[in-house]
Design an enzyme around this catalytic site. Structure first.
Site, PDB file in Angstrom:
ATOM      1  N   CYS A 128      87.714 -23.505 -65.921  1.00  0.00           N
ATOM      2  CA  CYS A 128      87.197 -22.751 -64.764  1.00  0.00           C
ATOM      3  C   CYS A 128      88.255 -21.844 -64.141  1.00  0.00           C
ATOM      4  O   CYS A 128      87.965 -20.695 -63.789  1.00  0.00           O
ATOM      5  CB  CYS A 128      86.649 -23.718 -63.726  1.00  0.00           C
ATOM      6  SG  CYS A 128      87.800 -25.027 -63.231  1.00  0.00           S
ATOM      7  N   HIS A 240      86.762 -22.333 -56.264  1.00  0.00           N
ATOM      8  CA  HIS A 240      88.216 -22.315 -56.408  1.00  0.00           C
ATOM      9  C   HIS A 240      88.778 -20.993 -55.890  1.00  0.00           C
ATOM     10  O   HIS A 240      88.139 -19.941 -55.994  1.00  0.00           O
ATOM     11  CB  HIS A 240      88.621 -22.449 -57.883  1.00  0.00           C
ATOM     12  CG  HIS A 240      88.375 -23.801 -58.467  1.00  0.00           C
ATOM     13  ND1 HIS A 240      87.983 -24.892 -57.740  1.00  0.00           N
ATOM     14  CD2 HIS A 240      88.493 -24.243 -59.763  1.00  0.00           C
ATOM     15  CE1 HIS A 240      87.859 -25.942 -58.540  1.00  0.00           C
ATOM     16  NE2 HIS A 240      88.166 -25.564 -59.764  1.00  0.00           N
TER      17      HIS A 240
END
Length: 336
Positions: A128, A240
């Site tokens: 990711c 994130h």
């Protein structure tokens, strides 16, 4: 078009269902697979109920065109041949095959054509943090070749799965009651804290997560680019954040960088410091793009540039990227 989701009950598996529905992904049939613990669970998709089947070594994947797999590296390795033996395209979300020379590692905004060459019938979804970073890096790479990258990540609890998100909520509840917080998913209490460790440490002092960013970036971008990462877990539920410093072969101005980001596929430019306008995970969770802001020249390097990115780890960092790969294969007619 017959589609399967392996690991349907997990956080990413559930996100697959949402993304496939949101994007109106074309399919005639859907099959859900899970562990013996998840088998029997029922989920609703497009008004129809589906029961999770137990993943077994049999011929259940015969006739399935695409399998989105997010059940952990061990399961991916164990079941890869079972999933692909009848021609199913396996898009795998684990780290098991990412650095396999016979498995393409694909971010559709950067290297979609790599998905066409898959000798093992497997396409790997990158980590990711790597996905988020390379979408942004690719915009700058089009202006001037990137030699070096330093990146610090601020990774949400979602990166460790649904149970980690639940644990973060529980910790806050326990602490507010004066109770000892439950600590199971992370090395330390995450609530009111930062943990400068994501994954286990390797011999060179970097964690596996940090080395993924080094190795995966080079493979995706087909580049000699060097990446030095520090990955930090933060008490954020979802999405994130990363601060990235790049060194390019030729100087890239702020104006050139902004134009590159604004025109790049999969990026939303949000960069107006005077109005305190910049990306934040609180507002990015659940959204598709990579958001870019805080674009600055690096004061220590005439060929340096710094910027800030935020992206939803479960969405673009996992399920959405995989679905975009499948959409690309359909677009170019590369599904059996």
């Amino acid at each position: 078009m017959k589609v399967a989701i392996v690991g349907a009950s997990g956080a990413v598996g559930q996100e697959f269902l949402r993304v496939l529905d949101e994007r109106n992904f074309p399919m005639d049939e859907l099959v859900l697979f899970g562990s013996s613990r998840s088998a029997g669970r029922v989920y609703t998709f497009r008004g129809k109920q589906y029961t999770v089947k137990e993943l077994k070594h049999n011929d259940d994947f015969k006739g399935i065109d695409i399998a989105f797999v997010s059940a952990g590296g061990g399961t991916s390795v164990d079941f890869a041949s079972t999933i692909t033996k009848h021609g199913t395209v396996m898009i795998d979300n684990s780290s098991a095959f990412r650095m396999d020379s016979e498995v393409p590692l694909v971010v559709p905004e950067v290297n979609p054509e790599d998905a066409l060459n898959r000798p093992r019938g497997i396409i790997a979804n990158p980590n990711c943090t790597t996905i988020q970073m390379v979408v942004a890096l690719n915009a700058i790479e089009r202006v001037s070749h990137i030699r070096k990258v330093h990146v610090a990540t601020y990774q949400a609890a979602s990166g460790a799965g649904a149970s980690a998100m639940d644990e973060l909520v529980k910790q806050y509840e326990q602490l507010l009651k004066g109770e000892e917080p439950t600590v199971a998913k992370f090395a330390y209490q995450l609530a009111y804290n930062l943990i400068p460790q994501v994954d286990v440490f390797t011999d060179n002092g970097y964690t596996k997560e940090e080395m993924k960013m080094y190795n995966e970036t080079r493979k995706i971008m087909h580049s000699d680019i060097e990446v030095s990462a520090t990955c930090v877990r933060v008490p954020v539920m979802r999405a994130h954040s990363e601060v990235t410093w790049v060194e390019t072969e030729a100087p890239v101005s702020i104006e050139e960088a902004r134009k590159a980001f604004a025109e790049a596929e999969g990026i939303i430019l949000q960069d107006d410091p005077a109005k305190k306008d910049y990306p934040m995970p609180l507002f990015i969770a659940g959204k598709d793009p990579v958001y870019v802001g805080r674009i600055r020249k690096d004061l220590t390097n005439p060929n340096g540039l710094s910027f800030w990115t935020v992206s939803d780890q479960i969405k673009k960092g996992a399920a959405l990227n995989a679905v975009q790969i499948a959409e690309y294969l359909l677009k170019v007619g590369n599904i059996k």
